[in-house]
Design an enzyme around this catalytic site. Structure first.
Site, short mmCIF file in Angstrom:
data_model
loop_
_atom_site.label_atom_id
_atom_site.label_comp_id
_atom_site.label_asym_id
_atom_site.label_seq_id
_atom_site.Cartn_x
_atom_site.Cartn_y
_atom_site.Cartn_z
N LYS A 134 0.84 -1.21 0.00
CA LYS A 134 0.00 0.00 0.00
C LYS A 134 0.87 1.26 0.00
O LYS A 134 0.80 2.13 0.87
CB LYS A 134 -0.97 0.00 1.17
CG LYS A 134 -1.98 -1.14 1.07
CD LYS A 134 -3.19 -0.95 1.92
CE LYS A 134 -4.18 -2.09 1.73
NZ LYS A 134 -3.69 -3.39 2.24
N ILE A 136 6.06 10.13 -1.48
CA ILE A 136 6.48 10.96 -2.61
C ILE A 136 7.04 10.05 -3.71
O ILE A 136 7.48 8.92 -3.42
CB ILE A 136 7.53 12.01 -2.18
CG1 ILE A 136 8.79 11.31 -1.64
CG2 ILE A 136 6.96 12.99 -1.19
CD1 ILE A 136 9.99 12.24 -1.50
N PRO A 185 -10.70 -7.86 -2.14
CA PRO A 185 -10.61 -8.47 -0.81
C PRO A 185 -11.90 -8.26 -0.03
O PRO A 185 -12.71 -7.40 -0.36
CB PRO A 185 -9.47 -7.70 -0.16
CG PRO A 185 -9.49 -6.36 -0.82
CD PRO A 185 -10.15 -6.50 -2.16
N ARG A 203 -7.96 -14.98 6.01
CA ARG A 203 -8.24 -15.78 7.21
C ARG A 203 -9.04 -17.04 6.97
O ARG A 203 -8.75 -18.07 7.60
CB ARG A 203 -8.94 -14.89 8.26
CG ARG A 203 -7.99 -13.94 8.95
CD ARG A 203 -8.73 -12.86 9.69
NE ARG A 203 -9.28 -11.86 8.78
CZ ARG A 203 -10.00 -10.80 9.17
NH1 ARG A 203 -10.28 -10.64 10.46
NH2 ARG A 203 -10.43 -9.92 8.29
#
Ligand code: 3DU
Length: 219
Positions: free
Chosen positions: A65, A69, A172, A196
């Site tokens: 993620k 900059i 997801p 999970r």
């Protein structure tokens, strides 16, 4: 799309934190997954070298993620690709220059960039949801390979599909977060991401197979 095969349409989110479990779950599920997504839990728990270990079972998507900059984005993406990742997940809210730099870096490695649009958890409606379609168009403009969109809200996957056209959508939120694989695929996702429900099971391979069968039924 440089690297992600579209066979089972299942991506494993490998959020275990030790090598032994990571290898066990990857081996057990290898025949059912198109890719394995590895993020901070596993990389911080074991080191970046785990990407190369898991590459032996399936292409690896590095879920870092990335949100910095452009120069720092370039450095982070380069590290992930050098370590063997086929794709990197980045944020779009940092702006076009940041996303463009990630895409430029990925090209050097023949890799893919996926841009997060709206996340799957409840809090995503606060700041991300109002901007999700703009984030999706930034992904298109910057020539990213695809976007991440929430399986917990199939109607949003459908709207995001309308913006990204033929980009790949990875989704997801299936299982533990309450989303359904079939609903996400029907709404326009190319792949569902499941963590999970698979790695938390005593029989990860059987859980993965069940999800693949559910997806097959709605093709
Ligand atoms: O809820 P699960 O255990 O199936 O895992 C979902 C994975 O996908 C997990 O690695 C999480 O960090 C990631 N993810 C989302 O759940 C939601 C997003 O919007 C983006 C990534």
């Amino acid at each position: 799309m440089e690297s992600l095969r579209r066979n089972t349409q299942l991506i494993l989110a490998l959020d275990v934190t030790d090598v032994k479990n990571a290898i066990r779950v990857s081996k057990d599920t290898a025949e059912y997954v198109d890719a394995v997504k590895i993020g901070y839990p596993l990389v911080l728990g074991t080191g970046l070298g785990i990407i190369n270990d898991i590459c032996k079972f399936a292409p690896v998507i590095a879920d870092f993620k990335v949100a910095d900059i452009p120069n720092t984005d370039h450095l982070i993406c380069s590290q992930a690709f050098e370590a063997g990742a086929s794709a990197v997940i980045v944020h779009g809210f940092t702006g076009r220059d940041s996303v463009l730099e990630c895409v430029r870096t990925a090209k050097k490695y023949e890799g893919d960039i996926f841009v997060v649009t709206e996340m799957s958890h409840p809090g995503a409606v606060e700041f991300m949801q109002p901007k999700a379609l703009e984030l999706a168009s930034i992904a298109v403009e910057c020539k990213a390979s695809g976007v991440v969109a929430p399986a917990t809200r199939p109607e949003r996957v459908r709207q995001i599909r309308g913006v990204v056209e033929n980009l790949t959508i990875i989704s997801p939120g299936v299982g533990a977060q309450g989303g359904s694989a079939a609903d996400a695929i029907r709404a326009g996702a190319d792949h569902v991401i499941v963590g999970r429900s698979i790695y938390g099971s005593k029989t990860p391979g059987i859980e993965a197979e069940k999800i693949v069968k559910e997806i097959e039924k709605c093709r």
